[in-house]
Design an enzyme around this catalytic site. Structure first.
Site, PDB file in Angstrom:
ATOM      1  N   ARG A 282      59.895  43.098 -39.887  1.00 33.99           N
ATOM      2  CA  ARG A 282      60.485  44.406 -39.623  1.00 33.99           C
ATOM      3  C   ARG A 282      60.376  45.272 -40.867  1.00 33.99           C
ATOM      4  NH1 ARG A 282      65.228  44.086 -39.782  1.00 33.99           N
ATOM      5  NH2 ARG A 282      65.672  41.875 -39.977  1.00 33.99           N
TER       6      ARG A 282
ATOM      7  N   TYR B  36      54.076  43.938 -34.880  1.00 35.21           N
ATOM      8  CA  TYR B  36      54.993  42.825 -35.183  1.00 35.21           C
ATOM      9  C   TYR B  36      56.228  42.888 -34.288  1.00 35.21           C
ATOM     10  CZ  TYR B  36      58.680  40.047 -37.000  1.00 35.21           C
ATOM     11  OH  TYR B  36      59.718  39.150 -37.056  1.00 35.21           O
TER      12      TYR B  36
ATOM     13  N   LYS C  20      65.676  44.499 -31.152  1.00 33.61           N
ATOM     14  CA  LYS C  20      66.471  45.170 -32.182  1.00 33.61           C
ATOM     15  C   LYS C  20      66.686  46.643 -31.844  1.00 33.61           C
ATOM     16  CE  LYS C  20      66.574  41.421 -34.546  1.00 33.61           C
ATOM     17  NZ  LYS C  20      67.819  40.646 -34.601  1.00 33.61           N
TER      18      LYS C  20
ATOM     19  N   HIS D 176      74.942  41.580 -33.564  1.00 29.25           N
ATOM     20  CA  HIS D 176      73.871  40.668 -34.010  1.00 29.25           C
ATOM     21  C   HIS D 176      74.468  39.263 -34.087  1.00 29.25           C
ATOM     22  CE1 HIS D 176      70.556  39.873 -37.271  1.00 29.25           C
ATOM     23  NE2 HIS D 176      70.156  39.504 -36.077  1.00 29.25           N
TER      24      HIS D 176
ATOM     25  N   SER E 148      69.525  38.037 -40.575  1.00 32.49           N
ATOM     26  CA  SER E 148      68.273  37.474 -40.080  1.00 32.49           C
ATOM     27  C   SER E 148      67.859  36.254 -40.899  1.00 32.49           C
ATOM     28  CB  SER E 148      67.170  38.522 -40.181  1.00 32.49           C
ATOM     29  OG  SER E 148      67.603  39.705 -39.557  1.00 32.49           O
ATOM     30  N   ALA E 149      67.324  35.258 -40.188  1.00 34.40           N
ATOM     31  CA  ALA E 149      66.789  34.054 -40.821  1.00 34.40           C
ATOM     32  C   ALA E 149      67.832  33.294 -41.658  1.00 34.40           C
ATOM     33  CB  ALA E 149      65.541  34.382 -41.653  1.00 34.40           C
ATOM     34  N   CYS E 150      69.080  33.262 -41.178  1.00 32.31           N
ATOM     35  CA  CYS E 150      70.134  32.469 -41.826  1.00 32.31           C
ATOM     36  C   CYS E 150      70.612  31.342 -40.915  1.00 32.31           C
ATOM     37  CB  CYS E 150      71.314  33.352 -42.213  1.00 32.31           C
ATOM     38  SG  CYS E 150      70.995  34.378 -43.646  1.00 32.31           S
TER      39      CYS E 150
ATOM     40  N   LYS F  88      70.808  31.275 -37.279  1.00 33.50           N
ATOM     41  CA  LYS F  88      71.525  31.524 -36.014  1.00 33.50           C
ATOM     42  C   LYS F  88      70.965  30.651 -34.898  1.00 33.50           C
ATOM     43  CE  LYS F  88      71.650  36.059 -35.261  1.00 33.50           C
ATOM     44  NZ  LYS F  88      71.006  36.579 -36.480  1.00 33.50           N
TER      45      LYS F  88
ATOM     46  N   ASP G  87      70.794  35.402 -30.842  1.00 30.23           N
ATOM     47  CA  ASP G  87      70.572  36.556 -31.722  1.00 30.23           C
ATOM     48  C   ASP G  87      71.460  37.762 -31.407  1.00 30.23           C
ATOM     49  OD1 ASP G  87      69.112  37.675 -33.921  1.00 30.23           O
ATOM     50  OD2 ASP G  87      67.917  38.859 -32.521  1.00 30.23           O
TER      51      ASP G  87
ATOM     52  N   SER H 247      56.830  33.665 -39.642  1.00 31.47           N
ATOM     53  CA  SER H 247      56.091  33.392 -38.400  1.00 31.47           C
ATOM     54  C   SER H 247      57.097  33.001 -37.320  1.00 31.47           C
ATOM     55  CB  SER H 247      55.058  32.292 -38.626  1.00 31.47           C
ATOM     56  OG  SER H 247      55.663  31.142 -39.158  1.00 31.47           O
ATOM     57  N   ARG H 248      56.728  33.215 -36.071  1.00 25.80           N
ATOM     58  CA  ARG H 248      57.717  33.152 -35.000  1.00 25.80           C
ATOM     59  C   ARG H 248      57.235  32.396 -33.781  1.00 25.80           C
ATOM     60  NH1 ARG H 248      62.730  36.177 -35.787  1.00 25.80           N
ATOM     61  NH2 ARG H 248      62.459  37.153 -37.797  1.00 25.80           N
TER      62      ARG H 248
ATOM     63  N   ASP I 281      76.155  19.012 -38.589  1.00 27.07           N
ATOM     64  CA  ASP I 281      77.475  18.805 -39.188  1.00 27.07           C
ATOM     65  C   ASP I 281      78.306  20.088 -39.220  1.00 27.07           C
ATOM     66  OD1 ASP I 281      77.443  15.995 -39.719  1.00 27.07           O
ATOM     67  OD2 ASP I 281      75.829  16.417 -41.155  1.00 27.07           O
TER      68      ASP I 281
HETATM   69  C1  OXD Z   1      65.746  39.364 -36.994  1.00 24.27           C
HETATM   70  C2  OXD Z   1      65.298  38.697 -35.759  1.00 24.27           C
HETATM   71  O1  OXD Z   1      64.912  39.789 -37.796  1.00 24.27           O
HETATM   72  O2  OXD Z   1      66.170  38.228 -35.024  1.00 24.27           O
HETATM   73  O3  OXD Z   1      66.966  39.466 -37.178  1.00 24.27           O
HETATM   74  O4  OXD Z   1      64.092  38.674 -35.482  1.00 24.27           O
HETATM   75 MN    MN Z   2      68.159  38.767 -35.566  1.00 26.06          MN
END
Ligand code: OXD
Ligand code: MN
Length: 588
Positions: free
Chosen positions: A69, A197, A206, A226, A248-250, A252, A277, A370-371, A498
């Site tokens: 993004r 993308y 989004k 989110h 993002s990318a943590c 979820k 998400d 990459s997704r 955990d």
């Molecule tokens: C983000 C996604 O970037 O969910 O938050 O793709």
């Molecule tokens: Mn997201």
């Protein structure tokens, strides 16, 4: 497919603008999608993967300059600049339309215009909303057909209504300098140019489900967040739902698909995924907060997904999935990414399309962002409630960021307004999901900084008002941090499955069945109350180190927050200013 004049007129206008060779309406049928898959493979836009190992799966590579993004090129085009607020880029709508129409003009020449009617949320659910995306990309059509509900049924549910979101996507030449992702909240319109993308071009995600929907939610009295949504089933068969916001990318997707630790599984605990998400939440007839996941698939980060970290996600991606920017294993026509296993392919192509030997190469095979785009129905732990459209009642809202220090493993806010404060002060180290530096600490209130379609001060106010309406039926609000580091830079908390140990404490707090220690920032568990049974190499003393609140660190944090809050000017709700003042007092 429709006689809705607002739809037909708008498409006619856009057609005149972009000048396609032909127009194809996406009806949602498998035959039409299959024909498009074949066409995309014939032009090289997608590669069909091994049908035995990965049935119905495809690989796509974006342009190398178009992999995440682009927050710097994402705009909220409200009439008044003030309405976009300090966390958004703003452009005057008139100027933006002119600039975008100049870029889009004639850009479909020699191309097909695909018209995608889609529903965010199960078709016809009172939570759901309709959008129409025009695109010149088959990749976008096929991704939208996984991520949303598309086709005829959507138009039928729309009828003659004008209440739908207009979305125009033009690939143009994928020119970075002319890449713009623009939102016109007051016109229910999104225009995205010069990108291919996902986060920039799958306009249901989004752009609509967060930026436009957050604006609609404020005006209509609901919330677009989110957040993942998961259900925890206890051994008695009762399911309690939690929604959780992380940048993002943590993790979820990993949390949403969590597999309980062995001891919990033996007792009969289960986790059900509703969403990974986005959550759309409304106050139900019973006065509680109910949530749906408006999406129909997962657009997950591939690297790091493996048999151990998230077996459910891995399984979900084994059929009907589109992979983007991962490595292509030529030996068996499958895919690979960093962190999948310890056996990278030697005879492969990297995400940029270059020959790649994973055993010897020092460049990455897959892009860090990459997704996979995978259907939700593939997920082994998908909730029974996922597709019903009635939503699930939320017991707890959890905020969390990636913080090496300061923020404890978990704490509970004192009440709703204090919880809004806790969400508003979220900060996290940046990841590869957006372009720019990775690992820099930034404020990301409610994980919505890149996604709130209006002034964030007004957004905080909306949260406060939702709490007033919910009263004593409001979910309890918590904060978690799975990412504390030790002196050598290793994660202290084991994380993954955990994390259920922490969710269990959270749900006990919601029931009022466990005590907690009051600290200046909120309620923190007594270490003994977090179940560590069966956890190897982790003891209660280590746990205490990540539950400790250090007043000096929090005083510094409070100073940071004071500065951050200044950016909202007089739009910062008085309630939050008061929350900050009382935090400072408690810290003294
Ligand atoms: C983000 C996604 O970037 O969910 O938050 O793709
Ligand atoms: Mn997201």
């Amino acid at each position: 497919m429709t006689s809705n004049t607002s739809v037909l007129n708008w498409i006619e206008n856009m057609k005149t603008l972009v000048n396609p060779d032909q127009v194809v309406w996406i009806d949602g049928s498998e035959e039409q999608l299959e024909a498009l898959r074949k066409e995309a493979c014939s032009t090289g836009e997608m590669i069909k993967l091994n049908e035995e190992k990965l049935p119905g799966c495809y690989l796509h590579r974006t342009a190398v300059n178009d992999v995440a993004r682009v927050e710097g090129r994402t705009f909220i085009c409200s009439k008044k600049e003030e309405d976009a607020g300090p966390t958004n880029n703003w452009m005057d709508p008139e100027k933006a339309y002119k600039m975008l129409f100049d870029i889009a003009k004639g850009s479909y020449a020699g191309r097909t215009m695909y018209v995608i009617p889609y529903s965010m949320g199960p078709v016809g659910s009172p939570f759901s909303k309709v959008g129409i995306e025009l695109t010149d990309s088959i990749y976008v059509v096929l991704n939208m057909a996984i991520m949303t509900r598309v086709g005829k049924a959507v138009l039928e549910s729309l009828g003659d209504s004008e209440d739908w979101v207009r979305g125009l996507h033009c690939k143009c030449q994928i020119d970075e300098e002319k890449r713009y992702i623009c939102h016109f909240p007051e016109d229910n319109t999104i225009i995205s140019v010069n990108s291919g993308y996902g986060g920039n071009v799958l306009l249901g995600k989004k752009c609509f489900a967060l930026r436009i929907a957050s604006f609609l939610g404020k005006n209509e009295g609901w919330m677009a967040e989110h957040m993942l949504i998961l259900g925890v089933e206890n051994p008695q068969g009762e399911v309690k739902y939690i929604s959780a916001a992380f940048p993002s990318a943590c993790g979820k997707t990993n949390l949403a698909m969590l597999i309980p630790p062995e001891g919990y599984r033996e007792k009969g605990y289960k986790v059900w995924t509703v969403g990974d998400d986005i959550a759309w939440m409304r106050i139900g007839p019973d006065g509680r907060l109910w949530a749906i996941n408006p999406e129909n698939g997962f657009f997950g980060v591939a690297p790091g997904t493996n048999e151990k970290s998230n077996p459910n996600a891995l399984y979900t991606t084994q059929k009907g999935t589109i992979f983007t920017n991962v490595a292509h294993n030529l030996d068996d026509n499958t895919v690979w990414w960093e962190g999948l296993d310890k056996n990278p392919p030697e005879n492969a192509v990297d995400w940029k399309g270059n020959p790649w030997n994973g055993k010897t190469s020092d460049v990455k095979g897959a892009h860090p962002n990459s997704r996979f785009t995978a259907p939700a129905k593939n997920c082994p732990c998908i909730s029974e409630e996922f597709d019903k459209g009635t939503g699930v009642p939320i017991s707890a809202i959890v905020f969390g960021g990636r913080r090496a220090q300061t923020t404890p493993l978990v704490y509970q806010s004192r009440d709703w307004n204090n919880g809004v404060f806790v969400g508003s002060i979220m900060a996290s180290e940046t990841t590869a999901a957006a372009t720019g530096a990775v690992g820099v600490l930034r404020h990301d209130p409610m994980a919505m900084k890149p996604f709130c379609g209006y002034h964030m001060g007004d957004y905080f106010q909306h949260w406060i008002e939702m709490g007033q309406k919910l009263g004593d039926k409001a979910p309890k609000i918590f904060n978690v941090n799975w990412f504390r580091l030790d002196e050598e830079g290793h994660f202290i908390w084991p994380g993954f499955g955990d994390n259920l140990r922490v969710l269990e404490w959270i749900l006990k707090r919601c029931e009022g069945s466990v005590d907690a220690q009051e600290t200046p920032i909120g309620y923190v568990p007594y270490a003994e109350d977090i179940n560590l049974e069966g956890l190897k190499d982790f003891d209660v003393e280590t746990l205490k180190t990540i539950l400790e609140i250090k007043n000096d660190e929090w005083s510094k944090e409070a100073e940071e927050i004071t500065e951050f809050y200044k950016t909202f000017g007089d739009k910062l709700p008085a309630e939050l200013q008061a929350q900050l003042a009382s935090l400072k007092e408690r810290l003294q």
